[in-house]
Design a protein around this motif. Structure first.
Motif, PDB file in Angstrom:
ATOM      1  N   THR A 136       0.855  -1.189   0.000  1.00 29.48           N
ATOM      2  CA  THR A 136       0.000   0.000   0.000  1.00 29.48           C
ATOM      3  C   THR A 136       0.888   1.235   0.000  1.00 29.48           C
ATOM      4  OG1 THR A 136      -1.730  -1.154   1.250  1.00 29.48           O
ATOM      5  CG2 THR A 136      -1.814   1.247   1.244  1.00 29.48           C
ATOM      6  N   LEU A 137       0.582   2.165  -0.894  1.00 30.19           N
ATOM      7  CA  LEU A 137       1.298   3.437  -0.938  1.00 30.19           C
ATOM      8  C   LEU A 137       0.557   4.438  -0.053  1.00 30.19           C
ATOM      9  CD1 LEU A 137       3.295   5.542  -2.084  1.00 30.19           C
ATOM     10  CD2 LEU A 137       1.783   5.767  -4.071  1.00 30.19           C
ATOM     11  N   ARG A 138       1.193   4.864   1.029  1.00 36.76           N
ATOM     12  CA  ARG A 138       0.554   5.805   1.957  1.00 36.76           C
ATOM     13  C   ARG A 138       0.748   7.221   1.422  1.00 36.76           C
ATOM     14  NH1 ARG A 138       1.633   4.002   8.017  1.00 36.76           N
ATOM     15  NH2 ARG A 138       2.350   6.145   8.084  1.00 36.76           N
ATOM     16  N   VAL A 139      -0.347   7.789   0.855  1.00 36.46           N
ATOM     17  CA  VAL A 139      -0.179   9.085   0.177  1.00 36.46           C
ATOM     18  C   VAL A 139      -1.415   9.972   0.215  1.00 36.46           C
ATOM     19  CG1 VAL A 139      -0.818   8.231  -2.133  1.00 36.46           C
ATOM     20  CG2 VAL A 139       0.812  10.152  -1.923  1.00 36.46           C
ATOM     21  N   TYR A 140      -2.626   9.399   0.268  1.00 34.34           N
ATOM     22  CA  TYR A 140      -3.841  10.212   0.152  1.00 34.34           C
ATOM     23  C   TYR A 140      -4.420  10.586   1.513  1.00 34.34           C
ATOM     24  CZ  TYR A 140      -4.009   8.962  -4.840  1.00 34.34           C
ATOM     25  OH  TYR A 140      -3.728   8.795  -6.177  1.00 34.34           O
ATOM     26  N   ALA A 141      -5.234  11.653   1.520  1.00 33.14           N
ATOM     27  CA  ALA A 141      -5.924  12.070   2.739  1.00 33.14           C
ATOM     28  C   ALA A 141      -7.416  11.776   2.660  1.00 33.14           C
ATOM     29  CB  ALA A 141      -5.714  13.574   2.993  1.00 33.14           C
ATOM     30  N   GLY A 142      -7.988  11.941   1.460  1.00 34.07           N
ATOM     31  CA  GLY A 142      -9.438  11.832   1.324  1.00 34.07           C
ATOM     32  C   GLY A 142      -9.940  10.497   0.819  1.00 34.07           C
ATOM     33  N   THR A 143      -9.149   9.854  -0.036  1.00 36.27           N
ATOM     34  CA  THR A 143      -9.572   8.574  -0.608  1.00 36.27           C
ATOM     35  C   THR A 143      -8.638   7.474  -0.111  1.00 36.27           C
ATOM     36  OG1 THR A 143      -8.252   9.089  -2.559  1.00 36.27           O
ATOM     37  CG2 THR A 143     -10.609   9.571  -2.674  1.00 36.27           C
ATOM     38  N   GLU A 144      -9.056   6.248  -0.296  1.00 35.93           N
ATOM     39  CA  GLU A 144      -8.239   5.139   0.198  1.00 35.93           C
ATOM     40  C   GLU A 144      -6.931   5.061  -0.574  1.00 35.93           C
ATOM     41  OE1 GLU A 144     -10.130   1.434   1.147  1.00 35.93           O
ATOM     42  OE2 GLU A 144     -12.079   2.398   1.373  1.00 35.93           O
ATOM     43  N   ASP A 145      -5.882   4.682   0.141  1.00 36.97           N
ATOM     44  CA  ASP A 145      -4.563   4.605  -0.479  1.00 36.97           C
ATOM     45  C   ASP A 145      -4.516   3.509  -1.531  1.00 36.97           C
ATOM     46  OD1 ASP A 145      -3.229   6.671   0.870  1.00 36.97           O
ATOM     47  OD2 ASP A 145      -2.905   5.396   2.625  1.00 36.97           O
ATOM     48  N   LEU A 189       8.417  10.085  11.698  1.00 37.36           N
ATOM     49  CA  LEU A 189       8.171  10.589  10.349  1.00 37.36           C
ATOM     50  C   LEU A 189       8.601  12.049  10.262  1.00 37.36           C
ATOM     51  CD1 LEU A 189       4.488   9.290   9.927  1.00 37.36           C
ATOM     52  CD2 LEU A 189       6.568   8.153   9.142  1.00 37.36           C
ATOM     53  N   SER A 190       9.053  12.470   9.069  1.00 34.86           N
ATOM     54  CA  SER A 190       9.338  13.895   8.882  1.00 34.86           C
ATOM     55  C   SER A 190       8.211  14.600   8.126  1.00 34.86           C
ATOM     56  CB  SER A 190      10.670  14.086   8.149  1.00 34.86           C
ATOM     57  OG  SER A 190      10.658  13.397   6.925  1.00 34.86           O
ATOM     58  N   HIS A 191       7.214  13.823   7.683  1.00 37.35           N
ATOM     59  CA  HIS A 191       6.011  14.392   7.051  1.00 37.35           C
ATOM     60  C   HIS A 191       4.790  13.645   7.575  1.00 37.35           C
ATOM     61  CE1 HIS A 191       7.984  16.855   3.954  1.00 37.35           C
ATOM     62  NE2 HIS A 191       8.828  15.853   3.770  1.00 37.35           N
ATOM     63  N   ILE A 192       3.654  14.359   7.601  1.00 32.50           N
ATOM     64  CA  ILE A 192       2.374  13.686   7.869  1.00 32.50           C
ATOM     65  C   ILE A 192       1.412  13.858   6.699  1.00 32.50           C
ATOM     66  CG2 ILE A 192       2.430  13.612  10.390  1.00 32.50           C
ATOM     67  CD1 ILE A 192       0.817  16.254  10.378  1.00 32.50           C
ATOM     68  N   MET A 193       1.711  14.781   5.781  1.00 37.10           N
ATOM     69  CA  MET A 193       0.867  14.991   4.607  1.00 37.10           C
ATOM     70  C   MET A 193       1.543  14.379   3.384  1.00 37.10           C
ATOM     71  SD  MET A 193      -1.687  16.469   5.956  1.00 37.10           S
ATOM     72  CE  MET A 193      -2.602  16.586   4.405  1.00 37.10           C
ATOM     73  N   GLY A 194       0.717  13.805   2.491  1.00 37.24           N
ATOM     74  CA  GLY A 194       1.268  13.218   1.278  1.00 37.24           C
ATOM     75  C   GLY A 194       2.004  11.926   1.569  1.00 37.24           C
ATOM     76  N   TYR A 195       3.083  11.688   0.850  1.00 35.60           N
ATOM     77  CA  TYR A 195       3.803  10.423   0.941  1.00 35.60           C
ATOM     78  C   TYR A 195       4.436  10.220   2.316  1.00 35.60           C
ATOM     79  CZ  TYR A 195       7.395   6.885   0.164  1.00 35.60           C
ATOM     80  OH  TYR A 195       8.190   5.772   0.270  1.00 35.60           O
ATOM     81  N   THR A 196       4.056   9.112   2.975  1.00 32.39           N
ATOM     82  CA  THR A 196       4.654   8.761   4.278  1.00 32.39           C
ATOM     83  C   THR A 196       5.112   7.300   4.276  1.00 32.39           C
ATOM     84  OG1 THR A 196       2.461   8.272   5.212  1.00 32.39           O
ATOM     85  CG2 THR A 196       3.348  10.476   5.604  1.00 32.39           C
ATOM     86  N   GLY A 197       5.467   6.784   3.101  1.00 37.87           N
ATOM     87  CA  GLY A 197       6.040   5.449   3.033  1.00 37.87           C
ATOM     88  C   GLY A 197       5.134   4.423   2.383  1.00 37.87           C
ATOM     89  N   PHE A 198       5.674   3.222   2.254  1.00 34.96           N
ATOM     90  CA  PHE A 198       4.912   2.072   1.761  1.00 34.96           C
ATOM     91  C   PHE A 198       4.628   1.143   2.926  1.00 34.96           C
ATOM     92  CE2 PHE A 198       7.079   3.512  -2.043  1.00 34.96           C
ATOM     93  CZ  PHE A 198       6.146   3.322  -3.046  1.00 34.96           C
ATOM     94  N   GLU A 199       3.480   0.504   2.885  1.00 35.06           N
ATOM     95  CA  GLU A 199       3.186  -0.504   3.885  1.00 35.06           C
ATOM     96  C   GLU A 199       3.155  -1.858   3.176  1.00 35.06           C
ATOM     97  OE1 GLU A 199      -0.336  -0.824   6.942  1.00 35.06           O
ATOM     98  OE2 GLU A 199       0.602   1.140   7.067  1.00 35.06           O
TER      99      GLU A 199
END
Length: 290
Positions: free
Chosen positions: A26-35, A61-71
């Protein structure tokens, strides 16, 4: 630490990669829709296994918005450019918009900032068990910022099933609520106009673009931002007059991406959600979201 309770150990993942016929990423990147998520091809899984031998996951983490890694099967892969690029390239053709790929590539290549904020991966006690099976609706008064008690703690327990729109409206549905879906007029385009129309359909009321300084007569204020042509994000005003939000399937936060408390959503850093659309009022008992 707390991150180890949420994420499986790397050793367990390495074992899983060595025996699993297929692995889900899973690419952790979106806020409104499922990743976006997809199955890894066997050859990619083998390459990943070899890289895991020397990998240690990040402590924060150094970011909480947008890309925060792969799961990968519950384990966070972040801070290892080779592994991250391998996973990014493994996405099926057409699944990821070009703008998202460019954003993720830029983040992977980003040099560590000396003064980068350090966000805890799992900031809350996740052992609290609450009944979150039916809709949990917050009060019609302005919500207090306390994820441990807000909606019985269900934004923590059902973190991956409730998004920014759920949290902004203070309603747990466990459906990753989408503007307009609950009333048959789901948003169609990632722009202010389309998402505003959809939210109004759900019962939210447009409140303009001027920063509210006190509570509305009914309910509470929320605000909406857009990652142009890519995704939406909602945040809410709490009883302390600061703002908080829940980026997608990740934990609730009360700061922006610079680690600063949010006093004015139109000036805070939510990049790549760079377009500020405006404010709305929502009354949890009256709006219909799903």
């Amino acid at each position: 630490g707390s991150s180890s309770t949420m994420l499986k150990t790397i050793a367990a993942l390495a074992l899983l990669v060595s025996v699993a016929a297929s692995l889900r990423v899973t690419l952790r990147v979106y806020a409104g829709t499922e990743d976006p998520s997809w199955e890894l091809a066997p050859e990619t899984a083998i390459a990943l296994r070899n890289m895991l031998a020397t990998y240690s996951p990040p402590a924060a983490l150094s970011h909480i918005m947008g890309y925060t890694g792969f799961e990968v099967e519950g384990t966070l892969v972040l801070g290892s450019a080779d592994m991250e690029m391998l996973l990014l390239r493994s996405a099926p053709a057409g699944l990821l918009p070009r703008g998202v790929v460019a954003h993720v590539r830029a983040r992977i290549a980003e040099l560590p900032r000396n003064n980068a904020p350090r966000f805890p991966i799992s900031p809350f006690n996740t052992s609290v068990r609450a009944v979150c099976t039916a809709n949990v609706v917050g009060p019609d008064t302005v919500p207090v910022y306390d994820p441990q008690t807000d909606d019985r703690g269900c934004f923590i327990q059902e973190c991956s099933n409730n998004n920014c729109y759920n949290y902004a409206n203070d309603i747990v549905t466990n459906t990753f609520a989408q503007p307009g879906r609950g009333t048959g007029h789901k948003w169609v385009s990632d722009n202010c106009s389309s998402v505003t129309t959809a939210a109004k359909s759900d019962g939210l009321v447009w409140a303009g673009t001027t920063l509210p300084t006190s509570a509305p007569a009914h309910g509470h204020y929320v605000a909406m931002l857009i990652w142009p042509e890519t995704n939406f994000h909602w945040i809410r005003m709490d009883a302390n007059n600061y703002w908080s939000h829940k980026p997608g399937q990740t934990p609730v936060r009360n700061t922006d991406d610079d680690g600063k408390v949010i006093t004015d959503p139109s000036k805070a850093n939510f990049a790549p959600w760079t377009q500020f659309c405006g404010y709305f009022t929502t009354v949890p008992s009256a709006v219909k979201i799903s």
